[in-house]
Design a protein around this motif. Sequence first.
Motif, PDB file in Angstrom:
ATOM      1  N   HIS A 143       2.526  -6.386  -0.205  1.00 46.10           N
ATOM      2  CA  HIS A 143       1.321  -5.665   0.219  1.00 46.10           C
ATOM      3  C   HIS A 143       0.063  -6.407  -0.237  1.00 46.10           C
ATOM      4  N   LEU A 144       0.093  -6.909  -1.463  1.00 40.57           N
ATOM      5  CA  LEU A 144      -1.034  -7.687  -1.975  1.00 40.57           C
ATOM      6  C   LEU A 144      -1.253  -8.935  -1.126  1.00 40.57           C
ATOM      7  N   ALA A 145      -0.180  -9.620  -0.781  1.00 42.78           N
ATOM      8  CA  ALA A 145      -0.293 -10.851   0.009  1.00 42.78           C
ATOM      9  C   ALA A 145      -0.898 -10.573   1.386  1.00 42.78           C
ATOM     10  N   LEU A 146      -0.544  -9.446   2.000  1.00 47.17           N
ATOM     11  CA  LEU A 146      -1.082  -9.118   3.316  1.00 47.17           C
ATOM     12  C   LEU A 146      -2.586  -8.866   3.250  1.00 47.17           C
ATOM     13  N   VAL A 147      -3.027  -8.133   2.245  1.00 49.11           N
ATOM     14  CA  VAL A 147      -4.456  -7.837   2.120  1.00 49.11           C
ATOM     15  C   VAL A 147      -5.234  -9.101   1.756  1.00 49.11           C
ATOM     16  N   GLU A 148      -4.662  -9.941   0.899  1.00 50.41           N
ATOM     17  CA  GLU A 148      -5.308 -11.224   0.604  1.00 50.41           C
ATOM     18  C   GLU A 148      -5.468 -12.045   1.883  1.00 50.41           C
ATOM     19  N   LYS A 149      -4.441 -12.077   2.706  1.00 49.62           N
ATOM     20  CA  LYS A 149      -4.510 -12.819   3.961  1.00 49.62           C
ATOM     21  C   LYS A 149      -5.590 -12.239   4.870  1.00 49.62           C
ATOM     22  N   MET A 150      -5.708 -10.908   4.906  1.00 54.85           N
ATOM     23  CA  MET A 150      -6.733 -10.269   5.725  1.00 54.85           C
ATOM     24  C   MET A 150      -8.128 -10.729   5.300  1.00 54.85           C
ATOM     25  N   PHE A 151      -8.407 -10.671   3.994  1.00 55.91           N
ATOM     26  CA  PHE A 151      -9.735 -11.067   3.525  1.00 55.91           C
ATOM     27  C   PHE A 151      -9.980 -12.552   3.746  1.00 55.91           C
ATOM     28  N   ARG A 192       2.346   4.258  -4.632  1.00 56.15           N
ATOM     29  CA  ARG A 192       1.223   3.526  -5.230  1.00 56.15           C
ATOM     30  C   ARG A 192       1.309   2.022  -4.962  1.00 56.15           C
ATOM     31  N   ARG A 193       2.497   1.458  -4.932  1.00 55.75           N
ATOM     32  CA  ARG A 193       2.631   0.012  -4.775  1.00 55.75           C
ATOM     33  C   ARG A 193       2.300  -0.457  -3.361  1.00 55.75           C
ATOM     34  N   ASN A 194       2.215   0.471  -2.422  1.00 53.90           N
ATOM     35  CA  ASN A 194       1.794   0.111  -1.060  1.00 53.90           C
ATOM     36  C   ASN A 194       0.284  -0.047  -0.951  1.00 53.90           C
ATOM     37  N   THR A 234       4.424   0.036   5.216  1.00 52.61           N
ATOM     38  CA  THR A 234       2.993   0.025   5.541  1.00 52.61           C
ATOM     39  C   THR A 234       2.151  -0.313   4.323  1.00 52.61           C
ATOM     40  N   THR A 235       1.135  -1.105   4.535  1.00 50.85           N
ATOM     41  CA  THR A 235       0.181  -1.473   3.489  1.00 50.85           C
ATOM     42  C   THR A 235      -1.102  -0.682   3.694  1.00 50.85           C
ATOM     43  N   VAL A 236      -1.700  -0.231   2.589  1.00 51.70           N
ATOM     44  CA  VAL A 236      -2.944   0.542   2.633  1.00 51.70           C
ATOM     45  C   VAL A 236      -3.958  -0.115   1.707  1.00 51.70           C
ATOM     46  N   THR A 237      -5.175  -0.278   2.186  1.00 53.35           N
ATOM     47  CA  THR A 237      -6.262  -0.746   1.329  1.00 53.35           C
ATOM     48  C   THR A 237      -7.507   0.070   1.624  1.00 53.35           C
ATOM     49  N   LYS A 282     -18.549 -14.406   1.454  1.00 56.81           N
ATOM     50  CA  LYS A 282     -18.805 -13.416   0.402  1.00 56.81           C
ATOM     51  C   LYS A 282     -17.550 -13.224  -0.467  1.00 56.81           C
ATOM     52  N   ILE A 283     -17.699 -12.454  -1.526  1.00 53.23           N
ATOM     53  CA  ILE A 283     -16.592 -12.197  -2.451  1.00 53.23           C
ATOM     54  C   ILE A 283     -16.049 -10.790  -2.234  1.00 53.23           C
ATOM     55  N   THR A 284     -14.738 -10.668  -2.237  1.00 55.45           N
ATOM     56  CA  THR A 284     -14.123  -9.348  -2.299  1.00 55.45           C
ATOM     57  C   THR A 284     -13.404  -9.226  -3.637  1.00 55.45           C
ATOM     58  N   ILE A 285     -13.489  -8.069  -4.236  1.00 50.31           N
ATOM     59  CA  ILE A 285     -12.843  -7.819  -5.521  1.00 50.31           C
ATOM     60  C   ILE A 285     -11.575  -7.012  -5.273  1.00 50.31           C
ATOM     61  N   ILE A 286     -10.457  -7.514  -5.748  1.00 47.23           N
ATOM     62  CA  ILE A 286      -9.194  -6.770  -5.718  1.00 47.23           C
ATOM     63  C   ILE A 286      -8.908  -6.294  -7.137  1.00 47.23           C
ATOM     64  N   CYS A 287      -8.621  -5.011  -7.262  1.00 50.97           N
ATOM     65  CA  CYS A 287      -8.504  -4.393  -8.581  1.00 50.97           C
ATOM     66  C   CYS A 287      -7.064  -3.980  -8.891  1.00 50.97           C
ATOM     67  N   ASP A 288      -6.708  -4.105 -10.171  1.00 50.38           N
ATOM     68  CA  ASP A 288      -5.415  -3.628 -10.671  1.00 50.38           C
ATOM     69  C   ASP A 288      -4.264  -4.159  -9.815  1.00 50.38           C
ATOM     70  N   GLN A 289      -4.329  -5.440  -9.470  1.00 52.90           N
ATOM     71  CA  GLN A 289      -3.364  -5.996  -8.523  1.00 52.90           C
ATOM     72  C   GLN A 289      -1.931  -5.939  -9.026  1.00 52.90           C
ATOM     73  N   GLU A 290      -1.759  -5.854 -10.350  1.00 55.91           N
ATOM     74  CA  GLU A 290      -0.406  -5.789 -10.896  1.00 55.91           C
ATOM     75  C   GLU A 290       0.307  -4.489 -10.541  1.00 55.91           C
ATOM     76  N   LYS A 291      -0.441  -3.481 -10.084  1.00 61.85           N
ATOM     77  CA  LYS A 291       0.147  -2.200  -9.710  1.00 61.85           C
ATOM     78  C   LYS A 291       0.543  -2.145  -8.235  1.00 61.85           C
ATOM     79  N   SER A 292       0.262  -3.223  -7.503  1.00 60.14           N
ATOM     80  CA  SER A 292       0.562  -3.281  -6.073  1.00 60.14           C
ATOM     81  C   SER A 292       1.787  -4.156  -5.831  1.00 60.14           C
ATOM     82  N   GLY A 293       2.564  -3.809  -4.812  1.00 59.40           N
ATOM     83  CA  GLY A 293       3.701  -4.629  -4.435  1.00 59.40           C
ATOM     84  C   GLY A 293       3.250  -5.993  -3.942  1.00 59.40           C
ATOM     85  N   PRO A 294       3.976  -7.068  -4.285  1.00 55.77           N
ATOM     86  CA  PRO A 294       3.533  -8.421  -3.931  1.00 55.77           C
ATOM     87  C   PRO A 294       3.367  -8.636  -2.435  1.00 55.77           C
TER      88      PRO A 294
END
Length: 297
Positions: free
Chosen positions: A151-159, A109-111, A87-90, A137-149
Amino acid sequence: MNVTIIGLGLIGGSVARDLRKAHFATHLIGVDASEKHAAEALEINLVDEVLPLQQAVAQADLVVVAIPVDKIRRLLPQILDMIQPGTTVTDLGSTKLRICEAIENHPNRRNYIAAHPMSGTENSGPSAALEGLFEGKITIICDQEKSGPQHLALVEKMFQCMGMNIAYMSSDEQDHSTAYISHLPHVVAYALANAAMAKENRHIIFDLASGGFNSTVRLAKSTPSMWGPIFQDNKQYIVESLDMYIKHLIEFKDSILNNEEKMYELMENATKIREVLNGSNPSLIKNEEKIIKLYTK
């Protein structure tokens, strides 16, 4: 994909509308502390069902947390305790540093992806939700290096499916930047509203109020239960931005009283903000740091 949205107000509800329209979510599950808001969200088809937190999280492929930042800090560790391994959480909170610190050492944390979509209105509740609120509009993603790739890809796709551009920075940089371009304007609007309300015969002022006053004070209609925690979470940088703003107010006041030429110089310099906001001068908008320097010159 099952998407659980925690908080069915303006931001969470608008996300739900966009994810449904884009067919990103096949099933939308809502969670809200207000029974009234939950019922309203179902009635206007923001979500397909409303469930208790644990059930909603257990069924989710993606959990989107859209509640006030103080509540995010308290709830996020519990959500990360409940999730399935994939599961991914944002979250969509306007401050990021203290939220990220709250789950820094969590085993899941990586989720988690820390995000802040830079969009909104002064309205609140499920009925305030708008389709297309985030478009362009712009969305800011923070500390992306601490997230699993993944999970990051899914949230990027959502935005991206919501029509948003994505910027990346540290949670501390995010809080510093938004203190000037988001949080300070809200403080100023609240202060201006209070100044007008404190004036004797204020009914005359409001009878005369038109576009300039209304657009400037519009943000003062924003919900204190949402903005109070933001001000407290980011107090260091908001106070810094306020000190700078007060300095410029004093300079402007002195120029009006004592130096008309200086007054016009200050106004001419301020009009350069048009180039930044219109994107007509790339050298002024190269990155977030240069935008902030315009406010702190």
